[in-house]
Design an enzyme around this catalytic site. Sequence first.
Site, PDB file in Angstrom:
ATOM      1  N   GLU A 248      -3.610   2.819   8.785  1.00 29.34           N
ATOM      2  CA  GLU A 248      -4.941   2.717   7.292  1.00 29.34           C
ATOM      3  C   GLU A 248      -5.266   1.846   7.011  1.00 29.34           C
ATOM      4  O   GLU A 248      -5.239   1.417   5.372  1.00 29.34           O
ATOM      5  CB  GLU A 248      -4.291   3.870   6.624  1.00 29.34           C
ATOM      6  CG  GLU A 248      -4.270   5.277   7.374  1.00 29.34           C
ATOM      7  CD  GLU A 248      -4.624   6.639   6.387  1.00 29.34           C
ATOM      8  OE1 GLU A 248      -3.939   6.219   5.102  1.00 29.34           O
ATOM      9  OE2 GLU A 248      -3.968   7.759   6.575  1.00 29.34           O
TER      10      GLU A 248
ATOM     11  N   GLU B 148      -1.025  10.963  11.718  1.00 29.79           N
ATOM     12  CA  GLU B 148      -0.723  11.693  10.734  1.00 29.79           C
ATOM     13  C   GLU B 148      -2.413  13.026  10.623  1.00 29.79           C
ATOM     14  O   GLU B 148      -3.597  12.815  11.019  1.00 29.79           O
ATOM     15  CB  GLU B 148      -1.529  10.280   9.439  1.00 29.79           C
ATOM     16  CG  GLU B 148       0.013  10.043   9.242  1.00 29.79           C
ATOM     17  CD  GLU B 148      -0.954   9.435   7.429  1.00 29.79           C
ATOM     18  OE1 GLU B 148      -1.218   9.324   7.163  1.00 29.79           O
ATOM     19  OE2 GLU B 148      -0.119   7.785   7.620  1.00 29.79           O
TER      20      GLU B 148
HETATM   21  O1  IFM Z   1       0.908   9.978   2.349  1.00 32.00           O
HETATM   22  C1  IFM Z   1      -0.034   9.138   2.727  1.00 32.00           C
HETATM   23  C2  IFM Z   1      -0.454   8.330   3.756  1.00 32.00           C
HETATM   24  O2  IFM Z   1       1.037   6.984   3.911  1.00 32.00           O
HETATM   25  C3  IFM Z   1      -0.945   7.395   4.474  1.00 32.00           C
HETATM   26  N1  IFM Z   1      -2.014   8.378   5.292  1.00 32.00           N
HETATM   27  C4  IFM Z   1      -2.264   9.545   4.350  1.00 32.00           C
HETATM   28  C5  IFM Z   1      -0.745  10.324   3.479  1.00 32.00           C
HETATM   29  C6  IFM Z   1      -1.672  11.458   2.499  1.00 32.00           C
HETATM   30  O3  IFM Z   1      -2.505  10.751   1.375  1.00 32.00           O
END
Ligand code: IFM
Length: 459
Positions: free
Chosen positions: A184, A365
């Site tokens: 990210e 994710e």
């Molecule tokens: O916890 C975060 C992660 O570090 C990056 N993506 C989103 C998750 C939830 O907010």
Amino acid sequence: MSASDVDRVENITCGPGAAAPLDLPPGFLWGVSTSSYQIEGAAREDGKGASIWDEFCRQKGRIANGDTGDVACDHYHRYAEDVGLMRRLGVGAYRFSVAWPRVLPAGRGQANPAGLDFYDRLTDALLQSGIEPWLCLYHWDLPQALDDLGGWTNRDIAGWFADYTALVARRFGDRIKRFATFNEPSVCTLFGYGMGWNAPGIARAVSFFSAAHHVNLAHGEAVDVIRALVPDATVGAVHNRQICVPATDSPEDAVAAGILDACWNRLYADPQCLAEYPPELAEAMQPFVRAGDMARIARKVDWFGMNHYSPIYARAASEPLGFAWADAPRDGKLTEIGWRIEPHAFRDELLATHRRYGLPVYVLENGAGGHDEPNAAGVIEDGGRIDYLRAYTAALADAVRGGADVRGYFVWSLLDNFEWGAGYASRFGLVYVDYPTQLRVPKASFDWFAGLIAANRSA
Ligand code: IFM
């Protein structure tokens, strides 16, 4: 919570409504993801250097409840138990990140043998359990020593990142064959340099755009390093892909949503995969781009890592970036932490991502944040998370049916963990962590996800 409570949780075989097999390609990979700062703890142990998050958490008012990642889930000491949980879950893969300051305390120069040893132990435990390690080089915990030199706003960081990548690739490339450069990049640069919400807490457009360009350069350099040192590895980066919705019907908010979309969804993926900056941002990026940079950034990758949770919202604002983050509307279905539940948007993003970049997609994710607590019997009945995961995995199967080449799905996250500015108040884990005792208790969603993996394996 007593040991018998834990046993009771362990005996749950499937959460409400057993998981049914999905129509997915053979070899589809199921996994879980975590990140170093969010789970490791041991912030000052065994020679680890400080990261920008160690420093940021010490600044008053930055993190809910004054929480820090000093101890987090104590994964540094409890990794073997955590690998055991993954084995029980039945995942084929685990994505974790290396803490740059744990292996290079000053960010460059002298390596820290004890830090490298930790990731050796973790890697070996995973492989012994038949779980494929997916190593992410950067999940936001920049060495403080490099931030002191300007961090991501200093162009030299591309070289520092390449050297760090070489250290990691040389050490682990004999056993690890899946490397992600960044997780990210939009969040760590936009929130860290553009909005001031994340470390290092800067809110300046020019810092954001320069950081963005240097992250992109560092990505390209790292891809080359990994290719040279681990020729049989596959490489990618992990990007957010979330539809950006105007907060109102006004034309100004529509423009704002377009800028957010460029900053959030395309500022990294487009130069890395298509060798161009989004047209809306080309002028802002121009001062940082030197001859040859775009070719250095757009190195061939093997897959596209996609993170997705829910749509995001923008409204017009002049400074510093031409948009402001807006709250999600409260109607419709929301997770416990107020994120909208829109699985069809996930399906659409998977299809759009595959079409735009033409790469195999791994969802690295997806998950739901909540405020889970054990009930009187010590059981964590997170039915809302199960509903979310069921709907989103069904949407994924829909996208595959529609032609998207999606090859894996990783839940965020294995464990409840340090959720950045929200501290420990938001829980994303399939496993509940009782922070005072560090007891791990699988939630009902853990058993549901284990059931989904098993159902798909036998199907
Ligand atoms: O916890 C975060 C992660 O570090 C990056 N993506 C989103 C998750 C939830 O907010």
